[in-house]
Design an enzyme around this catalytic site. Structure first.
Site, PDB file in Angstrom:
ATOM      1  CE  LYS A  52      -3.968  -2.414   2.071  1.00 30.58           C
ATOM      2  NZ  LYS A  52      -4.658  -2.987   3.174  1.00 30.58           N
ATOM      3  CD  GLN A  96      -3.552  -4.681   6.339  1.00 26.59           C
ATOM      4  OE1 GLN A  96      -3.320  -3.668   5.561  1.00 26.59           O
ATOM      5  NE2 GLN A  96      -4.187  -5.731   5.748  1.00 26.59           N
ATOM      6  CG  ASP A 119      -9.675  -0.355   3.950  1.00 23.29           C
ATOM      7  OD1 ASP A 119      -9.393  -0.423   2.676  1.00 23.29           O
ATOM      8  OD2 ASP A 119      -9.106  -0.770   4.873  1.00 23.29           O
TER       9      ASP A 119
END
Ligand code: NAP
Length: 281
Positions: A52, A96, A119
């Protein structure tokens, strides 16, 4: 059979994002910023985070990498999230997953500002999605729609089946297909006759998390098959679908690797830019 290459679609979108990022930098005198919080030492999670950060560099975004020890307290994680929420340089953030067991993912995700939720996992952003007016879209399902559109696969009016109903993939996938006017069925582990359901579909998105689970016998001839699954086996990566059986049979299909996988991070970048534009609108 048309090979649906997420690698190609992803490269095209990243090129576009790099251009938009440069324009953003010129206009606002700072690049779009994505913060990634990772807790503990899970090696797979560290690889995802590294990818990422690398993707941010590639398109000219600034990344903020926050690695907290596995022993960190929940209040310390929440404080870190608050400081990122307050930072004017951070447009998008994510935590995460999975988190160590002593931390509540639910409480931690709830602490992320919906305005910085790259997200699209906060309850507010899920609510907007299911109300049909998403602020940002969950990355993997959004990537699937981009692939279908890139290859001019018709969605409106098609019978679409999604195998899997997770909050991250199956459920939002079904909603995005519905928003594109497909007729959508969601199958899951309690579905009575899965083959009977998938055989009806023009488009099947498989996200069951079971290696090489479905093959040619499960799909209608000339259907479009999207394999979201990704599994690391002793001889390399594979998906939920036995791809080699589809060649002379399907209209189009995604391979693993090189299909849906490369799109997920690209959609994360797209969400970050979208939130950056919203913040400075
Ligand atoms: P998950 O949370 O484990 O969900 C799996 C879903 O499949 C569940 O809804 C489950 O049903 C359903 N299922 C399991 N066995 C089934 C069966 N025999 N018949 C029908 N449905 C069945 O997994 P996920 O997070 O959605 O991920 C799915 C796969 O996609 C995994 O391989 C994951 O690694 C991969 N993935 C890839 C990306 C990417 O970027 N390419 C991103 C995310 C995930 P129940 O709800 O009834 O249990």
């Amino acid at each position: 059979m048309i090979l649906l290459s997420g690698t190609k679609v992803s490269a095209k979108i990243r090129k576009q994002l790099a251009q938009e990022s440069a324009e953003f930098l010129k206009a606002r005198r700072r690049p779009p910023g994505l913060a990634v919080v990772i807790v503990g030492d899970d090696p797979a999670s560290h690889v995802y985070v590294k990818n990422k950060i690398k993707a941010c560099d590639e398109v000219g975004f600034r990344s903020f990498h926050h690695h907290l020890p596995a022993t960190v307290s929940e209040s310390e994680v929440l404080e870190r999230i608050q400081s990122l929420t307050d930072s004017p340089e951070v447009d998008g953030m994510l935590v995460q997953l999975p988190l160590p067991k002593h931390l509540s993912s639910e409480r931690i995700l709830a602490a992320i500002s919906p305005l910085k939720d790259a997200d699209a996992l906060t309850i507010e952003n899920q609510g907007l999605l299911y109300a049909g007016r998403p602020r940002v879209k969950p990355c993997t399902p959004a990537g699937v729609i981009e692939i279908l559109k890139h290859y001019d696969i018709p969605i409106a009016g098609q019978e679409a089946v999604v195998v899997g109903r997770s909050a991250i993939v199956g459920r939002p996938m079904a909603q995005l297909l519905l928003m594109e006017d497909a007729t959508v069925t969601i199958a899951h582990s309690k579905t009575r006759d899965l083959r009977d359901v998938t055989l009806r579909a023009d488009i099947v998105v498989v996200a069951a998390g079971k290696p090489r689970f479905l093959g040619a016998d499960d799909f209608k001839k000339d259907s479009v098959i999207i394999d979201v699954g990704v599994h690391r086996l002793f001889d390399g990566l594979c998906g939920d679908v036995r791809f080699e059986e589809l060649r002379a049979f399907a209209r189009a299909a995604t391979p693993v690797p090189g299909g849906v996988g490369p799109m997920t991070i690209t959609m994360l970048l797209q969400n970050t830019l979208q939130l950056a534009k919203l913040h400075s609108a």
